[in-house]
Design a protein around this motif. Structure first.
Motif, short mmCIF file in Angstrom:
data_model
loop_
_atom_site.label_atom_id
_atom_site.label_comp_id
_atom_site.label_asym_id
_atom_site.label_seq_id
_atom_site.Cartn_x
_atom_site.Cartn_y
_atom_site.Cartn_z
N VAL A 57 0.86 -1.18 0.00
CA VAL A 57 0.00 0.00 0.00
C VAL A 57 0.90 1.23 0.00
CG1 VAL A 57 -1.96 -1.09 1.14
CG2 VAL A 57 -0.22 0.03 2.53
N ARG A 58 0.47 2.25 -0.76
CA ARG A 58 1.27 3.47 -0.88
C ARG A 58 0.45 4.67 -0.44
NH1 ARG A 58 2.90 1.97 -6.86
NH2 ARG A 58 4.56 0.45 -6.48
N PRO A 59 0.54 5.03 0.83
CA PRO A 59 -0.16 6.23 1.29
C PRO A 59 0.58 7.49 0.86
CG PRO A 59 0.43 4.75 3.12
CD PRO A 59 1.22 4.34 1.93
N CYS A 60 -0.16 8.57 0.72
CA CYS A 60 0.46 9.87 0.56
C CYS A 60 0.73 10.43 1.97
CB CYS A 60 -0.42 10.79 -0.29
SG CYS A 60 -2.17 10.71 0.13
N ILE A 61 0.65 11.73 2.18
CA ILE A 61 0.89 12.31 3.51
C ILE A 61 -0.24 11.86 4.44
CG2 ILE A 61 0.88 14.44 4.84
CD1 ILE A 61 3.46 14.14 3.45
N VAL A 62 0.10 11.20 5.52
CA VAL A 62 -0.90 10.65 6.45
C VAL A 62 -1.10 11.62 7.61
CG1 VAL A 62 -1.56 8.66 7.84
CG2 VAL A 62 -0.13 8.33 5.80
N TYR A 63 -2.37 11.82 7.98
CA TYR A 63 -2.69 12.71 9.09
C TYR A 63 -3.76 12.08 9.97
CZ TYR A 63 -7.04 13.89 6.62
OH TYR A 63 -8.26 13.82 6.01
N GLY A 64 -3.94 12.64 11.15
CA GLY A 64 -4.97 12.14 12.05
C GLY A 64 -4.47 12.00 13.47
N PRO A 65 -5.32 11.49 14.38
CA PRO A 65 -4.94 11.35 15.78
C PRO A 65 -3.66 10.53 15.97
CG PRO A 65 -7.30 11.01 15.50
CD PRO A 65 -6.72 11.10 14.12
N HIS A 66 -2.85 10.94 16.94
CA HIS A 66 -1.59 10.27 17.31
C HIS A 66 -0.48 10.46 16.28
CE1 HIS A 66 -4.18 8.52 20.30
NE2 HIS A 66 -4.85 7.81 19.40
N ARG A 93 -12.11 14.82 13.83
CA ARG A 93 -11.40 13.91 14.73
C ARG A 93 -9.95 14.36 14.93
NH1 ARG A 93 -13.18 8.26 11.79
NH2 ARG A 93 -15.45 8.55 11.91
N SER A 94 -9.34 14.86 13.87
CA SER A 94 -7.96 15.32 13.95
C SER A 94 -7.84 16.55 14.84
CB SER A 94 -7.42 15.64 12.55
OG SER A 94 -7.48 14.51 11.71
N VAL A 95 -8.77 17.48 14.70
CA VAL A 95 -8.75 18.69 15.52
C VAL A 95 -9.01 18.34 16.99
CG1 VAL A 95 -9.99 20.83 16.02
CG2 VAL A 95 -9.33 20.29 13.67
N ALA A 96 -9.98 17.46 17.23
CA ALA A 96 -10.28 17.07 18.61
C ALA A 96 -9.06 16.42 19.26
CB ALA A 96 -11.47 16.12 18.63
N ALA A 97 -8.37 15.56 18.52
CA ALA A 97 -7.17 14.90 19.06
C ALA A 97 -6.07 15.91 19.33
CB ALA A 97 -6.68 13.83 18.09
N HIS A 98 -5.94 16.90 18.47
CA HIS A 98 -4.94 17.95 18.67
C HIS A 98 -5.21 18.71 19.97
CE1 HIS A 98 -2.41 21.49 17.80
NE2 HIS A 98 -3.46 22.19 18.24
N LEU A 99 -6.46 19.09 20.16
CA LEU A 99 -6.82 19.87 21.35
C LEU A 99 -6.63 19.09 22.65
CD1 LEU A 99 -10.04 21.64 20.01
CD2 LEU A 99 -7.73 22.60 20.21
N GLU A 100 -6.73 17.77 22.56
CA GLU A 100 -6.56 16.93 23.75
C GLU A 100 -5.09 16.59 24.02
OE1 GLU A 100 -8.93 13.53 22.98
OE2 GLU A 100 -10.85 14.60 23.15
N SER A 101 -4.22 16.93 23.07
CA SER A 101 -2.81 16.57 23.19
C SER A 101 -1.99 17.80 23.56
CB SER A 101 -2.30 15.99 21.87
OG SER A 101 -2.13 17.03 20.91
N ASP A 102 -0.68 17.59 23.68
CA ASP A 102 0.23 18.71 23.90
C ASP A 102 1.03 19.03 22.65
OD1 ASP A 102 1.85 16.51 23.81
OD2 ASP A 102 2.82 16.85 25.75
N ARG A 103 0.58 18.53 21.50
CA ARG A 103 1.28 18.77 20.25
C ARG A 103 0.95 20.16 19.69
NH1 ARG A 103 -1.07 13.78 19.31
NH2 ARG A 103 -2.48 14.75 17.81
N THR A 104 1.95 20.84 19.20
CA THR A 104 1.75 22.15 18.57
C THR A 104 2.28 22.19 17.15
OG1 THR A 104 3.87 23.08 19.30
CG2 THR A 104 1.99 23.25 20.84
N GLY A 105 3.30 21.41 16.86
CA GLY A 105 3.90 21.44 15.53
C GLY A 105 4.65 22.72 15.23
N ARG A 106 4.83 23.60 16.22
CA ARG A 106 5.41 24.92 15.95
C ARG A 106 6.84 24.86 15.44
NH1 ARG A 106 2.97 27.68 21.49
NH2 ARG A 106 0.80 27.12 21.02
N GLU A 107 7.55 23.81 15.80
CA GLU A 107 8.94 23.70 15.34
C GLU A 107 9.02 23.26 13.88
OE1 GLU A 107 8.06 19.74 17.44
OE2 GLU A 107 7.40 21.83 17.49
N HIS A 108 7.88 22.95 13.28
CA HIS A 108 7.88 22.47 11.90
C HIS A 108 7.53 23.55 10.90
CE1 HIS A 108 8.49 18.42 13.32
NE2 HIS A 108 7.41 18.49 14.07
N GLY A 109 7.58 24.80 11.32
CA GLY A 109 7.29 25.90 10.41
C GLY A 109 7.85 27.20 10.96
#
Length: 329
Positions: free
Chosen positions: A158-167, A297-313
């Motif tokens: 299987v060949r996924p493109c950019i994968v996103y979502g909870p965790h 689901r992705s937004v809800a998981a983000h809000l429940e986590s401590d992830r910000t991704g700020r170092e990636h931009g």
């Protein structure tokens, strides 16, 4: 098929795959080194075998102990990993390898299995661990799957493109959710119309199971959202789930230079569109999750986590300089 061995299985794609398999009645065993917390430690439906997938003896022991019907290889990053696994699990009913859309070696729209050529891979690239050789290594893993199928192994890819979502530990989407959640004006590189095909993680998991159940040996299957959106439309989707207004401000290289920013400093930006055809997978009966639901689901998981991704931009201070320049035009 009743039993499944998931090589990997506790972090991102593998974690969702285990959930999907359990939901469909599989007896699941997770094989990994135990370096990460096991979210299934208290789930009696899932077993765990500790071992290093780069150690053939460990894989052989797992094959003998578990005797799985299906094997899902989530952490094969080198061609030799796939070569070893397809040999060790040659008698299984299905072996499914996670490749990548990065395995394609030519820019065209869309990229199709069996038509768009794969990246070449030199012996030196096959053992390299840099990001630059990732696509080449994944492509060579695909070729190992095809070679195994010619030997009679029911191996598929299987060949996924950019994968996103909870965790998602890469935090690529988290960067954008964090931006929209904190600011009213969102700087988007380019003109906002760029497309980098994305795949919701639960859909990747269901695709892997479906390929094992219905796929053909020696075949590869692209995985991606059936409905594509531009980067600007993705920001709008995020804003809708956060119930906020976000003004998208597009900025090209000239404007971004005011903040010492380059367009490719932004995650999920790609100048040339990256689009995978998913018709072949859909023909097996696969469907993708509606984008609004996947983003919710992705937004809800983000809000429940401590992830910000700020170092990636770029940092916001740099973006404010860009916005200041644009406001003077």
């Amino acid at each position: 098929m009743d039993t499944a061995l998931v090589i990997g299985g506790t972090r991102f794609i593998g974690r969702h795959l285990v959930d999907d398999l359990l939901a469909h009645g599989y007896d699941v065993t997770i094989f990994n080194r135990g370096n990460h917390d096991d979210p299934f430690a208290d789930d009696d439906r899932a077993s765990h075998v500790e071992g290093d997938r780069t150690n053939d003896s460990s894989l052989e022991a797992a094959a003998e102990t578990v005797d799985p019907d299906a094997v899902f290889d989530c952490v094969a990053y080198y061609p030799k990993d796939v070569q070893a696994a397809t040999r060790i699990f040659a008698d299984c009913e299905a072996y499914v390898y996670i490749s990548s859309g990065a395995a394609y070696g030519r820019e065209e729209i869309p990229k199709r299995e069996g038509e768009t050529p794969l990246e070449p891979c030199t012996p030196e690239q096959a053992i390299d661990d840099s990001n630059e050789t990732y696509g080449a290594r994944k492509a060579e893993g695909d070729r190992a799957v095809f070679a195994a199928a010619e030997r009679g192994v029911n191996a598929m890819s299987v060949r996924p493109c950019i994968v996103y979502g909870p965790h998602d530990y890469t935090e690529r989407l988290d960067f954008w959710i964090d931006r929209v959640n904190r600011f009213d004006r969102i700087v988007v590189p380019g003109d906002g119309t760029n497309i980098w095909h994305r795949a919701y993680v639960e859909d990747v998991a269901s695709a892997m199971r479906l390929v094992a159940e219905r796929g053909e040996a020696g075949e590869a299957y692209n995985v991606g959202d059936r409905r594509l959106v531009t980067l600007e439309e993705m920001v709008d989707l995020i804003a809708a789930q956060l119930d906020t207004d976000a003004e998208v401000v597009t900025a090209g290289p000239r404007e971004l230079a005011a903040g010492d920013i380059a367009v490719d400093d932004y995650v999920l930006y790609r100048e040339y569109p990256h689009v995978l055809s998913t018709a072949k997978l859909a023909a097996l009966g696969w469907e993708s999750t509606p984008l609004e639901e996947a983003m919710a689901r992705s937004v809800a998981a983000h809000l429940e986590s401590d992830r910000t991704g700020r170092e990636h931009g770029p940092d916001r201070e740099a973006e404010e300089r860009v916005l200041g320049i644009l406001d003077t035009f």
